[in-house]
Write an enzyme that holds these catalytic residues in place. Structure first.
Site, PDB file in Angstrom:
ATOM      1  N   GLY A  30      35.445  66.877  46.523  1.00 56.14           N
ATOM      2  CA  GLY A  30      34.468  67.880  46.081  1.00 56.14           C
ATOM      3  C   GLY A  30      34.415  69.076  47.018  1.00 56.14           C
ATOM      4  O   GLY A  30      34.288  70.227  46.584  1.00 56.14           O
ATOM      5  N   LYS A  55      24.189  63.890  48.263  1.00 55.86           N
ATOM      6  CA  LYS A  55      23.208  63.037  48.950  1.00 55.86           C
ATOM      7  C   LYS A  55      23.506  62.890  50.440  1.00 55.86           C
ATOM      8  O   LYS A  55      22.686  62.379  51.187  1.00 55.86           O
ATOM      9  CB  LYS A  55      23.255  61.663  48.268  1.00 55.86           C
ATOM     10  CG  LYS A  55      22.215  60.672  48.715  1.00 55.86           C
ATOM     11  CD  LYS A  55      22.420  59.355  47.938  1.00 55.86           C
ATOM     12  CE  LYS A  55      21.507  58.259  48.440  1.00 55.86           C
ATOM     13  NZ  LYS A  55      21.770  56.980  47.731  1.00 55.86           N
ATOM     14  N   THR A 144      39.428  58.215  37.999  1.00 58.10           N
ATOM     15  CA  THR A 144      40.522  57.640  38.783  1.00 58.10           C
ATOM     16  C   THR A 144      41.457  56.799  37.921  1.00 58.10           C
ATOM     17  O   THR A 144      41.033  56.214  36.912  1.00 58.10           O
ATOM     18  CB  THR A 144      39.904  56.756  39.898  1.00 58.10           C
ATOM     19  OG1 THR A 144      40.929  55.943  40.468  1.00 58.10           O
ATOM     20  CG2 THR A 144      38.836  55.810  39.362  1.00 58.10           C
ATOM     21  N   ASP A 145      42.702  56.674  38.361  1.00 56.02           N
ATOM     22  CA  ASP A 145      43.664  55.795  37.686  1.00 56.02           C
ATOM     23  C   ASP A 145      43.262  54.323  37.797  1.00 56.02           C
ATOM     24  O   ASP A 145      43.738  53.485  37.028  1.00 56.02           O
ATOM     25  CB  ASP A 145      45.085  56.007  38.240  1.00 56.02           C
ATOM     26  CG  ASP A 145      45.207  55.823  39.749  1.00 56.02           C
ATOM     27  OD1 ASP A 145      44.199  55.494  40.413  1.00 56.02           O
ATOM     28  OD2 ASP A 145      46.323  56.025  40.277  1.00 56.02           O
ATOM     29  N   LYS A 172      33.411  53.190  37.713  1.00 56.02           N
ATOM     30  CA  LYS A 172      33.993  54.468  37.282  1.00 56.02           C
ATOM     31  C   LYS A 172      34.337  54.389  35.784  1.00 56.02           C
ATOM     32  O   LYS A 172      34.128  55.344  35.044  1.00 56.02           O
ATOM     33  CB  LYS A 172      35.248  54.807  38.095  1.00 56.02           C
ATOM     34  CG  LYS A 172      34.991  55.149  39.550  1.00 56.02           C
ATOM     35  CD  LYS A 172      34.153  56.405  39.752  1.00 56.02           C
ATOM     36  CE  LYS A 172      34.862  57.672  39.327  1.00 56.02           C
ATOM     37  NZ  LYS A 172      34.064  58.882  39.690  1.00 56.02           N
ATOM     38  N   ASN A 197      45.954  58.448  43.697  1.00 53.91           N
ATOM     39  CA  ASN A 197      45.430  58.492  45.074  1.00 53.91           C
ATOM     40  C   ASN A 197      45.573  59.885  45.683  1.00 53.91           C
ATOM     41  O   ASN A 197      46.659  60.449  45.642  1.00 53.91           O
ATOM     42  CB  ASN A 197      46.232  57.528  45.967  1.00 53.91           C
ATOM     43  CG  ASN A 197      45.710  56.128  45.896  1.00 53.91           C
ATOM     44  OD1 ASN A 197      45.164  55.711  44.885  1.00 53.91           O
ATOM     45  ND2 ASN A 197      45.872  55.390  46.978  1.00 53.91           N
ATOM     46  N   LYS A 207      39.698  55.668  54.632  1.00 53.19           N
ATOM     47  CA  LYS A 207      40.752  55.595  53.621  1.00 53.19           C
ATOM     48  C   LYS A 207      42.123  55.501  54.289  1.00 53.19           C
ATOM     49  O   LYS A 207      42.299  55.940  55.435  1.00 53.19           O
ATOM     50  CB  LYS A 207      40.686  56.818  52.706  1.00 53.19           C
ATOM     51  CG  LYS A 207      39.339  56.988  51.999  1.00 53.19           C
ATOM     52  CD  LYS A 207      39.183  56.034  50.830  1.00 53.19           C
ATOM     53  CE  LYS A 207      37.777  55.947  50.259  1.00 53.19           C
ATOM     54  NZ  LYS A 207      37.156  57.160  49.842  1.00 53.19           N
ATOM     55  N   TYR A 225      47.506  45.710  54.715  1.00 53.85           N
ATOM     56  CA  TYR A 225      47.132  44.596  53.853  1.00 53.85           C
ATOM     57  C   TYR A 225      48.368  43.814  53.405  1.00 53.85           C
ATOM     58  O   TYR A 225      49.318  44.393  52.865  1.00 53.85           O
ATOM     59  CB  TYR A 225      46.433  45.106  52.594  1.00 53.85           C
ATOM     60  CG  TYR A 225      44.976  45.455  52.775  1.00 53.85           C
ATOM     61  CD1 TYR A 225      44.088  44.553  53.371  1.00 53.85           C
ATOM     62  CD2 TYR A 225      44.474  46.665  52.320  1.00 53.85           C
ATOM     63  CE1 TYR A 225      42.752  44.861  53.513  1.00 53.85           C
ATOM     64  CE2 TYR A 225      43.133  46.979  52.453  1.00 53.85           C
ATOM     65  CZ  TYR A 225      42.283  46.064  53.049  1.00 53.85           C
ATOM     66  OH  TYR A 225      40.964  46.366  53.180  1.00 53.85           O
TER      67      TYR A 225
HETATM   68  N1  LIG Z   1      39.922  59.779  46.798  1.00 47.70           N
HETATM   69  C1  LIG Z   1      40.772  59.522  45.805  1.00 47.70           C
HETATM   70  O1  LIG Z   1      41.938  59.181  46.041  1.00 47.70           O
HETATM   71  C2  LIG Z   1      40.320  59.683  44.368  1.00 47.70           C
HETATM   72  C3  LIG Z   1      41.275  59.592  43.351  1.00 47.70           C
HETATM   73  C4  LIG Z   1      40.878  59.790  42.031  1.00 47.70           C
HETATM   74  C5  LIG Z   1      39.544  60.040  41.741  1.00 47.70           C
HETATM   75  N2  LIG Z   1      38.627  60.095  42.738  1.00 47.70           N
HETATM   76  C6  LIG Z   1      37.218  60.393  42.385  1.00 47.70           C
HETATM   77  O2  LIG Z   1      36.926  61.672  42.919  1.00 47.70           O
HETATM   78  C7  LIG Z   1      35.553  61.731  43.294  1.00 47.70           C
HETATM   79  C8  LIG Z   1      35.435  62.179  44.733  1.00 47.70           C
HETATM   80  O3  LIG Z   1      36.126  61.235  45.561  1.00 47.70           O
HETATM   81  P1  LIG Z   1      36.190  61.440  47.134  1.00 47.70           P
HETATM   82  O4  LIG Z   1      37.385  60.732  47.604  1.00 47.70           O
HETATM   83  O5  LIG Z   1      35.985  62.860  47.462  1.00 47.70           O
HETATM   84  O6  LIG Z   1      34.901  60.631  47.574  1.00 47.70           O
HETATM   85  P2  LIG Z   1      34.061  60.728  48.928  1.00 47.70           P
HETATM   86  O7  LIG Z   1      33.519  59.356  49.149  1.00 47.70           O
HETATM   87  O8  LIG Z   1      34.841  61.397  49.992  1.00 47.70           O
HETATM   88  O9  LIG Z   1      32.864  61.716  48.575  1.00 47.70           O
HETATM   89  C9  LIG Z   1      31.809  61.340  47.713  1.00 47.70           C
HETATM   90  C10 LIG Z   1      30.690  62.348  47.896  1.00 47.70           C
HETATM   91  O10 LIG Z   1      29.641  62.005  46.989  1.00 47.70           O
HETATM   92  C11 LIG Z   1      28.409  62.025  47.695  1.00 47.70           C
HETATM   93  N3  LIG Z   1      27.497  61.077  47.052  1.00 47.70           N
HETATM   94  C12 LIG Z   1      27.593  59.727  47.060  1.00 47.70           C
HETATM   95  N4  LIG Z   1      26.553  59.202  46.379  1.00 47.70           N
HETATM   96  C13 LIG Z   1      25.810  60.251  45.936  1.00 47.70           C
HETATM   97  C14 LIG Z   1      24.609  60.351  45.178  1.00 47.70           C
HETATM   98  N5  LIG Z   1      23.965  59.265  44.726  1.00 47.70           N
HETATM   99  N6  LIG Z   1      24.122  61.586  44.893  1.00 47.70           N
HETATM  100  C15 LIG Z   1      24.758  62.700  45.342  1.00 47.70           C
HETATM  101  N7  LIG Z   1      25.877  62.659  46.089  1.00 47.70           N
HETATM  102  C16 LIG Z   1      26.401  61.439  46.367  1.00 47.70           C
HETATM  103  C17 LIG Z   1      28.750  61.634  49.121  1.00 47.70           C
HETATM  104  O11 LIG Z   1      27.752  62.077  50.040  1.00 47.70           O
HETATM  105  C18 LIG Z   1      30.085  62.339  49.307  1.00 47.70           C
HETATM  106  O12 LIG Z   1      29.893  63.658  49.763  1.00 47.70           O
HETATM  107  C19 LIG Z   1      34.975  60.344  43.018  1.00 47.70           C
HETATM  108  O13 LIG Z   1      34.309  60.390  41.786  1.00 47.70           O
HETATM  109  C20 LIG Z   1      36.200  59.435  42.953  1.00 47.70           C
HETATM  110  O14 LIG Z   1      35.970  58.350  42.090  1.00 47.70           O
HETATM  111  C21 LIG Z   1      38.978  59.920  44.047  1.00 47.70           C
END
Ligand SMILES: NC(=O)c1ccc[n+]([C@@H]2O[C@H](COP(=O)([O-])OP(=O)(O)OC[C@H]3O[C@@H](n4cnc5c(N)ncnc54)[C@H](O)[C@@H]3O)[C@@H](O)[C@H]2O)c1
Length: 341
Positions: A30, A55, A144-145, A172, A197, A207, A225
């Site tokens: 984000g 949050k 996500t996948d 999800k 990913n 991660k 793992y």
């Molecule tokens: N990281 C990956 O490889 C990946 C791949 C595909 C999809 N995604 C999706 O992309 C999105 C972002 O992933 P990311 O890796 O940046 O995650 P992240 O854990 O780095 O960030 C999540 C953010 O959401 C905020 N958050 C959590 N709970 C909250 C709530 N209740 N209200 C408001 N904010 C809240 C956290 O403070 C954090 O800033 C997710 O929806 C994840 O499922 C991630």
């Protein structure tokens, strides 16, 4: 250090430009999206205003917005997507929602699923209700996948039935189905993206890639793992942001778009690359018991995104990985305080 600007969320509203509500905009992906919008590097989103609603859980970090903290086009609202009253007060005057906020770490979901069900499912429902009430032009559900489970060979298309295995992936999947139901039932213009990913700068050191790099840079071993035979496809976070922007501006409502990388690697192969990049040997690898229910392979067919929306990844894996390792090398002040969460 002033790292963000906080103003009432609607004070900078401009009717002639896009007003984006970016949930989870202080997290890894984000914040990359918010930084790219405010740097005007995403076609179709130039000049857009951004309100980040986050949050600030352990995974959220003001510092991730540091490079754009001075922008007059950024507002930051600390808060929970499950807070109906807050969401109802923030959402008006935003015409587009990009929903990244989630609990995102599979291992944490295995230890306890409650936060995952609450944020990922209930939080999405709260946002969808508010988006419907206020008539947003587009709602992108970032997914996500992992919602498909595991695939031994071949690839998933957007029509493949969902079969999540981890509690994270199950929540999800629930959120995706809810979002698509709001399109089918109410006509809310929802587009779902499902990405492989991600890797890149500002990813929390829990991660795999940042964990291994920060462990190696701080003289510690890395935990692999099982035999490391799991296969993952890697997408640079900036490519994921480009795909998200395309889904936002041109994605068809009610559709799902896959975002693949085309760089499948076993975790063992990835470990080898990271050891090389950090000048370390295999003696720095500890084989630890495999994750419960560990999915063996994820693989997306992203033809729809490429052919319909013209998506092409811009960052090849070896360049992106080298830059990412360099970023962690150069930004120890960012990750050091996050170790041990
Ligand atoms: N990281 C990956 O490889 C990946 C791949 C595909 C999809 N995604 C999706 O992309 C999105 C972002 O992933 P990311 O890796 O940046 O995650 P992240 O854990 O780095 O960030 C999540 C953010 O959401 C905020 N958050 C959590 N709970 C909250 C709530 N209740 N209200 C408001 N904010 C809240 C956290 O403070 C954090 O800033 C997710 O929806 C994840 O499922 C991630």
């Amino acid at each position: 250090m002033a790292i963000f600007i906080r103003r009432p969320p609607t004070c900078g509203y401009t009717a002639d430009l896009m007003n984006l509500l970016v949930t989870g905009g202080a997290g890894f992906i984000g914040s990359a999206f918010a930084r790219a919008v405010l740097a005007d590097t995403l076609p179709g989103l130039e000049g857009a205003r951004v309100t980040v609603l986050d949050k600030l859980t352990y995974a959220g970090n003001f510092a991730n917005l540091g490079p754009v903290a001075h922008s007059k086009r950024l507002d930051f609202v600390p808060g929970d997507v499950c807070d109906t009253a807050l969401v109802a007060s923030v959402l008006p005057r935003h015409d587009h929602v990009v929903h990244f906020a989630a609990e995102s770490h599979v291992d944490r979901s295995i230890r306890g699923a409650a936060e995952f069900a609450t944020t990922n499912v209930l939080g999405t429902q709260v946002l969808l209700d508010a988006a419907l009430r206020h008539g947003v032009e587009k709602f992108v559900q970032v997914s996500t996948d992992e919602v498909y489970g595991s695939i031994a060979s071949g690839t998933w298309t957007e029509a493949t039935p969902l079969a999540p295995t981890s509690p994270y992936a199950a929540t999800k999947a629930g959120a995706d189905l809810l979002a698509l139901a709001f399109f089918r039932t109410h006509g809310l213009p929802v587009t779902v993206t499902r990405c492989a990913n991600n890797y890149g700068p500002y990813q929390h050191p829990e991660k795999l890639i940042p964990r291994f790099v920060t462990n190696l840079l701080s003289g510690r071993n890395v935990p692999l793992y099982g035999e490391g035979t799991q296969i993952r496809d890697w997408v640079h976070v900036e490519d994921h942001c480009r795909a998200t922007a395309l889904a936002l501006t041109a994605g068809r409502p009610g559709e799902v778009y896959h975002v693949g990388g085309g760089d499948e690697l076993t975790n063992k192969e990835l470990t080898g690359l990271l050891l090389d990049a950090c000048g370390a040997g295999w003696d720095r690898v500890d084989h630890v018991p495999d994750r419960k229910g560990h999915d063996h392979r994820y693989a997306l067919d992203d033809t729809r995104l490429r052919e319909e929306l013209g998506y092409r990844p811009a960052i090849d894996f070896s360049t992106g990985l080298a830059e990412t390792v360099r970023w962690y090398r150069d930004n120890e002040d960012w990750w050091r305080p996050l170790l041990g969460d």
